[in-house]
Design a protein around this motif. Structure first.
Motif, mmCIF file in Angstrom:
data_model
loop_
_atom_site.group_PDB
_atom_site.id
_atom_site.type_symbol
_atom_site.label_atom_id
_atom_site.label_comp_id
_atom_site.label_asym_id
_atom_site.label_seq_id
_atom_site.Cartn_x
_atom_site.Cartn_y
_atom_site.Cartn_z
ATOM 1 N N PHE A 125 9.102 -16.445 38.025
ATOM 2 C CA PHE A 125 8.118 -15.597 38.695
ATOM 3 C C PHE A 125 8.155 -14.180 38.119
ATOM 4 C CE2 PHE A 125 6.085 -13.524 42.348
ATOM 5 C CZ PHE A 125 5.070 -14.430 42.599
ATOM 6 N N ASN A 126 9.357 -13.691 37.868
ATOM 7 C CA ASN A 126 9.531 -12.339 37.345
ATOM 8 C C ASN A 126 8.973 -12.198 35.931
ATOM 9 O OD1 ASN A 126 11.215 -10.223 35.795
ATOM 10 N ND2 ASN A 126 11.547 -9.711 37.949
ATOM 11 N N TYR A 127 9.374 -13.099 35.028
ATOM 12 C CA TYR A 127 8.937 -13.003 33.637
ATOM 13 C C TYR A 127 7.437 -13.201 33.495
ATOM 14 C CZ TYR A 127 13.903 -13.380 32.418
ATOM 15 O OH TYR A 127 15.242 -13.179 32.297
ATOM 16 N N LEU A 128 6.894 -14.180 34.216
ATOM 17 C CA LEU A 128 5.459 -14.437 34.120
ATOM 18 C C LEU A 128 4.649 -13.277 34.692
ATOM 19 C CD1 LEU A 128 5.420 -18.222 35.053
ATOM 20 C CD2 LEU A 128 4.971 -17.223 32.809
ATOM 21 N N GLY A 129 5.119 -12.710 35.785
ATOM 22 C CA GLY A 129 4.423 -11.549 36.365
ATOM 23 C C GLY A 129 4.417 -10.354 35.431
ATOM 24 N N ARG A 130 5.561 -10.105 34.801
ATOM 25 C CA ARG A 130 5.618 -8.983 33.851
ATOM 26 C C ARG A 130 4.793 -9.276 32.601
ATOM 27 N NH1 ARG A 130 11.394 -7.415 32.587
ATOM 28 N NH2 ARG A 130 11.971 -9.505 33.244
ATOM 29 N N GLY A 131 4.722 -10.548 32.209
ATOM 30 C CA GLY A 131 3.883 -10.922 31.071
ATOM 31 C C GLY A 131 2.411 -10.689 31.359
ATOM 32 N N LEU A 132 1.985 -11.016 32.571
ATOM 33 C CA LEU A 132 0.595 -10.755 32.970
ATOM 34 C C LEU A 132 0.306 -9.259 32.996
ATOM 35 C CD1 LEU A 132 -0.031 -13.342 35.812
ATOM 36 C CD2 LEU A 132 -1.234 -13.193 33.632
ATOM 37 N N ALA A 133 1.256 -8.475 33.509
ATOM 38 C CA ALA A 133 1.068 -7.023 33.545
ATOM 39 C C ALA A 133 0.980 -6.457 32.130
ATOM 40 C CB ALA A 133 2.211 -6.360 34.317
ATOM 41 N N ALA A 134 1.791 -6.980 31.219
ATOM 42 C CA ALA A 134 1.746 -6.525 29.820
ATOM 43 C C ALA A 134 0.411 -6.883 29.176
ATOM 44 C CB ALA A 134 2.896 -7.142 29.032
ATOM 45 N N ALA A 135 -0.085 -8.082 29.440
ATOM 46 C CA ALA A 135 -1.379 -8.493 28.881
ATOM 47 C C ALA A 135 -2.509 -7.639 29.439
ATOM 48 C CB ALA A 135 -1.634 -9.969 29.164
ATOM 49 N N ASN A 136 -2.417 -7.291 30.707
ATOM 50 C CA ASN A 136 -3.428 -6.430 31.320
ATOM 51 C C ASN A 136 -3.419 -5.043 30.674
ATOM 52 O OD1 ASN A 136 -5.452 -5.830 33.271
ATOM 53 N ND2 ASN A 136 -3.903 -4.705 34.437
ATOM 54 N N LEU A 137 -2.229 -4.485 30.488
ATOM 55 C CA LEU A 137 -2.120 -3.177 29.838
ATOM 56 C C LEU A 137 -2.613 -3.246 28.405
ATOM 57 C CD1 LEU A 137 -1.164 -0.228 29.909
ATOM 58 C CD2 LEU A 137 1.110 -1.057 29.243
#
Length: 139
Positions: free
Chosen positions: A11-23
Motif C-alpha cells: 500500500f505504501n509503495y504503490l501510493g508513493r508511486g502514484l504520487a510520483a507519477a502525478n507529480l
C-alpha cells in the motif's frame, strides 16, 4: 488491524508511486507549456532511483536476501523516499537557452501515463484482494 493494512509495504509503495507519477505529469506538462519560453530549463522527477535505494536494491537491480532465522525472510523497511523535482540546467537545446525537446517530453508523457495506469491497477487489485478477504466469511 486496519492500521496494519494501511501501513503495509504494498500500500505504501504503490501510493508513493502514484504520487510520483502525478507529480511527474505536472512537471512534464510545465515543460511542454514552456517549450518556447526563452531561458527556460526543463525539470525532471526523481523517484524510482530513491525507492530502489530505500528497499536495498544493488546496482544490478537485485534485492539482497538475508535470513534472520531459518523460517524467516526479512521484511523491507518502509522508509520515506519521496518524489522530488530536479531542474536540468546543464544542457541547452536552442539559441534562446531553452532545453526542452518536445519529442522527448511527449514520449515521457506517454511513458508516465502507462506507469500511472499500472500503479493504479496494482493498487486497485491489492484493495480488491483485501476486500475479498474481509468479506469472504460473510453471506
Amino acid at each position: 488491524m486496519l492500521e496494519q493494512i494501511m501501513n503495509s509495504p504494498n500500500f505504501n509503495y504503490l501510493g508513493r508511486g502514484l504520487a510520483a507519477a502525478n507529480l511527474r505529469q505536472e512537471v512534464i506538462s510545465n515543460n511542454i507549456a514552456n517549450v518556447n519560453t526563452p531561458n527556460f530549463k526543463k525539470s525532471d522527477v526523481v523517484f524510482e532511483e530513491l525507492l530502489a535505494k530505500e528497499i536495498g536494491m544493488d546496482d544490478s537491480g537485485r534485492l539482497p536476501l538475508v535470513r534472520t532465522h531459518d523460517r524467516h525472510l526479512p521484511v523491507g523497511m518502509i522508509g520515506g523516499a519521496k518524489a522530488s523535482i530536479q531542474e536540468d540546467d546543464t544542457t541547452t537545446m536552442r539559441v534562446d537557452n531553452n532545453n526542452v525537446d518536445i519529442d522527448i517530453e511527449m514520449a515521457s508523457l506517454a511513458k508516465n501515463q502507462l506507469y500511472y495506469n499500472a500503479m493504479a491497477t496494482e493498487l486497485g487489485g491489492y484493495v480488491n484482494k483485501l476486500k475479498n478477504v474481509i468479506t469472504s466469511g460473510q453471506s
